[in-house]
Design an enzyme around this catalytic site. Structure first.
Site, short mmCIF file in Angstrom:
data_model
loop_
_atom_site.label_atom_id
_atom_site.label_comp_id
_atom_site.label_asym_id
_atom_site.label_seq_id
_atom_site.Cartn_x
_atom_site.Cartn_y
_atom_site.Cartn_z
N ASP A 49 0.86 -1.18 0.00
CA ASP A 49 0.00 0.00 0.00
C ASP A 49 0.90 1.24 0.00
OD1 ASP A 49 -2.03 1.81 0.20
OD2 ASP A 49 -2.86 1.04 2.07
N ASP A 105 -3.13 2.46 -5.75
CA ASP A 105 -2.04 2.48 -4.79
C ASP A 105 -1.93 1.23 -3.93
OD1 ASP A 105 -4.43 2.99 -3.53
OD2 ASP A 105 -3.63 4.49 -2.17
N GLU A 106 -2.60 0.16 -4.31
CA GLU A 106 -2.69 -0.99 -3.42
C GLU A 106 -2.81 -2.27 -4.24
OE1 GLU A 106 -5.52 -2.30 0.38
OE2 GLU A 106 -6.06 -0.61 -0.89
#
EC number: 2.7.7.7
Length: 459
Positions: free
Chosen positions: A11, A105-106
């Site tokens: 993350d 983002d993950e």
């Protein structure tokens, strides 16, 4: 359950805000809030400097300004975020072909399928994590990530939370239940405010409480399917595979009737039901849609479609239903309807791009697309004044509505024929103020121009 910790979760830390701080030297180490900047704007991401004031994702923008008035409020640069995301996902896919992005983002990574040998001992994973974090920083220009590793997707994600920010946590196989036991039951997916309150009423506040309670007692309160699922997760039982991304282009639900329908109220009820199903699928896929479409096939197999595009994405069932019902009313239904369908397109990541909407997210961005009289076997269309001497610690944040309409949203990249590259510091009252700096320069000067200056342009 896996016998080794072979699921990795990554993350990126305060992703959008971190990209802005990377590219805007004057904002490094200062509170930055990215999201919608209009009256109905919502915080997408807050830097850690802003979080100490209680600002968090999904908070209304006006509340964020009340808590942290000295922050830089930026409308966001989604193209820049996509570039950074692609760089990170490439690093992960070089490690393993099984990468499951959850958002920009993950992502999850299956280390058991790694392209090169991976030592799944704790020391081996420590080395791998160090290498990954260094590579992410190198390819993105300094972005940081938090990483968790465990025997399942659930445990890996919990581990990442324990490592934030810019850290990591490894859960060895066999240590999952002990790790979870003292945690709040809210750590388990599916335990939100409503379910959490129901559990609290029967004395379940921690995962240990959930582990102890009899399944029959739990089922009586929250239902069999939900209760069984929560009970399994309380004991870290999660066998979900890491699935590579399969990009959805659209989502739709259709109904074909045994008899032609002509009653508008009856059809509106069906459209509302279909809209709710579409919205549920959007939510489950963590997606938002910009375009709502209705498809109507009449007696005689003539098909009509109507579409409407919004300025921002949505997964709200009420909004999708309202638009679909409005579109239904635009078609003459007197010949009788044999098929009706509700669909959405223009899909994007949930809780990301739509949070950049600066005004009413329900506003129509374009005229509805219309396709009529198409045979069934044929094609179907489906700021205070930002003058010199203004506060040098943050961009101007008022008059955002005017700034958007003038094409100068705060934070946007610009270029000037004389002064070079920079970004919009603030705009309004016929002027635009620019901070001239880039990721590779020191903090730069601030200059103000007429908003129609031909030497200044968006990049």
């Amino acid at each position: 359950m896996r016998s080794q910790p072979s699921v990795l979760h990554l993350d990126l830390d305060a992703f959008f805000a971190s990209v802005e701080q990377r590219d805007k030297p004057s904002l490094r180490g200062k509170p930055v809030i990215v999201g919608g900047v209009g009256a109905r704007g919502v915080v997408s991401t807050a830097s850690y400097e802003a979080r100490v004031f209680g600002v968090h994702s999904a908070m209304p923008g006006h509340e964020a300004r009340r808590r942290c008035p000295h922050a830089a409020f930026l409308s966001g640069r989604f193209d820049a975020y996509r570039v950074a995301s692609r760089q990170v996902m490439t690093v992960l896919r070089d490690l393993s072909p099984l990468v499951e992005p959850l958002s920009l983002d993950e992502a999850f990574v299956d280390l058991a399928a790694a392209r090169r040998p991976v030592d799944l001992s704790v020391p081996g994973l420590e080395r791998l994590i160090g290498e990954l974090k260094a590579e992410v920083a190198a390819v993105t220009g300094g972005l940081t990530a938090s990483i968790g590793v465990g025997s399942s997707k659930f445990i890996a994600k919990v581990a990442t939370e324990l490592g934030k920010p810019d850290g990591h946590h490894i859960v060895p196989a066999g240590g999952e239940v002990a790790l979870l036991s003292p945690m709040s039951a809210r750590v388990i997916p599916g335990v939100g405010p409503v379910t959490g309150e129901k559990l609290r009423r029967i004395g379940v506040e921690t995962v240990a409480d959930l582990q102890r309670i009899a399944l029959d007692d739990l089922v009586q309160v929250i239902g069999r399917a939900h209760g069984t699922g929560l009970k399994a997760l309380a004991f870290a039982e999660d066998d979900r595979a890491v699935e590579p991304e399969r990009e959805a282009k659209s989502i739709s639900v259709e109904d074909t009737f045994d008899r032609d329908l002509v009653d508008l109220a009856e059809l509106a009820t069906i459209v509302d039901r279909d809209a709710h199903q579409v919205a549920a699928r959007l939510t489950a896929a963590r997606l938002l849609a910009r375009t709502v479409t209705i498809k109507i096939r009449l007696h005689g197999f003539v098909t009509h479609t109507r579409s409407r595009t919004l300025t921002g994405g949505t997964d709200r069932a009420a909004l999708i239903s309202r638009i679909a019902t409005d579109l239904l009313g635009e078609v003459d239904l007197t010949p009788g309807v044999r098929l009706v369908g509700v669909g959405v397109a223009g899909l994007t990541d949930v809780l990301q791009e739509d949070l950049f909407s600066t005004d009413d997210p329900e506003a129509v961005a374009a005229e509805p697309e219309v396709a009529d009289d198409v045979p069934a076997d044929g094609p179907v269309a489906v700021d205070p004044d930002p003058a010199a001497g203004a506060d040098a610690d943050r961009p101007a944040v008022t008059e955002h509505r005017a700034a958007r309409s003038a094409g100068w949203p705060p934070g946007a990249d610009v270029e000037h024929d004389v002064h070079g590259r920079g970004w919009v510091w603030g705009a309004g009252r016929g002027r635009v103020t620019v901070r001239f700096e880039t990721a590779d320069t020191p903090p730069g000067p601030v200059r103000t121009f007429a908003d129609d200056d031909p030497a200044l342009r968006r990049v």
